[in-house]
Design a protein around this motif. Structure first.
Motif, mmCIF file in Angstrom:
data_model
loop_
_atom_site.group_PDB
_atom_site.id
_atom_site.type_symbol
_atom_site.label_atom_id
_atom_site.label_comp_id
_atom_site.label_asym_id
_atom_site.label_seq_id
_atom_site.Cartn_x
_atom_site.Cartn_y
_atom_site.Cartn_z
ATOM 1 N N LEU A 142 0.700 -0.996 -0.139
ATOM 2 C CA LEU A 142 -0.127 0.084 -0.038
ATOM 3 C C LEU A 142 0.903 1.256 0.005
ATOM 4 O O LEU A 142 0.715 2.053 -0.682
ATOM 5 C CB LEU A 142 -0.909 0.105 1.322
ATOM 6 C CG LEU A 142 -2.004 -1.000 0.985
ATOM 7 C CD1 LEU A 142 -3.123 -0.946 2.625
ATOM 8 C CD2 LEU A 142 -3.016 -0.771 -0.220
ATOM 9 N N VAL A 143 1.854 1.239 0.975
ATOM 10 C CA VAL A 143 2.887 2.384 0.828
ATOM 11 C C VAL A 143 3.577 2.572 -0.423
ATOM 12 O O VAL A 143 3.568 3.721 -0.888
ATOM 13 C CB VAL A 143 3.676 2.505 2.095
ATOM 14 C CG1 VAL A 143 4.934 3.278 2.083
ATOM 15 C CG2 VAL A 143 3.122 2.424 3.254
ATOM 16 N N THR A 144 4.026 1.426 -0.801
ATOM 17 C CA THR A 144 4.709 1.734 -2.193
ATOM 18 C C THR A 144 4.097 1.992 -3.221
ATOM 19 O O THR A 144 4.456 3.000 -4.093
ATOM 20 C CB THR A 144 5.360 0.312 -2.298
ATOM 21 O OG1 THR A 144 6.125 -0.098 -1.587
ATOM 22 C CG2 THR A 144 6.043 0.010 -3.695
ATOM 23 N N LEU A 145 2.942 1.704 -3.466
ATOM 24 C CA LEU A 145 2.002 1.898 -4.345
ATOM 25 C C LEU A 145 1.209 3.377 -4.275
ATOM 26 O O LEU A 145 0.422 4.035 -5.180
ATOM 27 C CB LEU A 145 0.894 1.024 -4.606
ATOM 28 C CG LEU A 145 1.508 -0.280 -5.298
ATOM 29 C CD1 LEU A 145 0.223 -1.333 -5.288
ATOM 30 C CD2 LEU A 145 2.037 -0.299 -6.559
ATOM 31 N N GLY A 146 1.506 4.083 -2.976
ATOM 32 C CA GLY A 146 0.623 5.117 -2.690
ATOM 33 C C GLY A 146 -0.684 5.115 -2.725
ATOM 34 O O GLY A 146 -1.450 6.092 -2.660
ATOM 35 N N ILE A 147 -1.184 3.956 -2.011
ATOM 36 C CA ILE A 147 -2.616 3.707 -1.862
ATOM 37 C C ILE A 147 -3.065 3.942 -0.186
ATOM 38 O O ILE A 147 -2.360 3.287 0.287
ATOM 39 C CB ILE A 147 -2.853 2.320 -2.315
ATOM 40 C CG1 ILE A 147 -2.892 2.130 -3.563
ATOM 41 C CG2 ILE A 147 -4.624 2.097 -1.827
ATOM 42 C CD1 ILE A 147 -2.974 0.531 -4.266
ATOM 43 N N PRO A 148 -3.679 4.651 -0.013
ATOM 44 C CA PRO A 148 -4.123 5.042 1.446
ATOM 45 C C PRO A 148 -4.910 3.893 2.068
ATOM 46 O O PRO A 148 -5.758 3.276 1.148
ATOM 47 C CB PRO A 148 -5.046 6.378 1.472
ATOM 48 C CG PRO A 148 -5.677 6.322 -0.037
ATOM 49 C CD PRO A 148 -4.495 5.701 -0.996
#
Length: 74
Positions: free
Chosen positions: A67-73
């Motif tokens: 999630l962090v890597t893909l910038g997904i909250p």
């Protein structure tokens, strides 16, 4: 249950192998999942979901990293 976990682990291993080629840190998840699966195979059922380093615990950490890597909250 063990057969299903082994199947998931095989599929995860392929994906994590590819992902670690792009970002090496994903290789550590493959190793940690393998350790947890080994504990489950040895009869320690707590390593399915109860321990911090259980299969579920490591899987959850991988999910958060993705999630962090893909910038997904969350």
């Amino acid at each position: 249950m063990l057969d299903g976990l082994v199947e998931v682990d095989g599929r995860a291993g392929v994906l994590l192998g590819e992902m670690s080629g792009v970002a090496g840190r994903f290789g550590r998840y493959r190793e940690r999942l393998g350790v947890a699966l080994g504990r489950v195979r040895a009869g320690d059922g707590a390593y399915v979901s109860e321990e911090l380093e259980s299969y579920h615990g490591v899987w959850f950490q991988l999910h958060e990293d993705l999630l962090v890597t893909l910038g997904i909250p969350r």
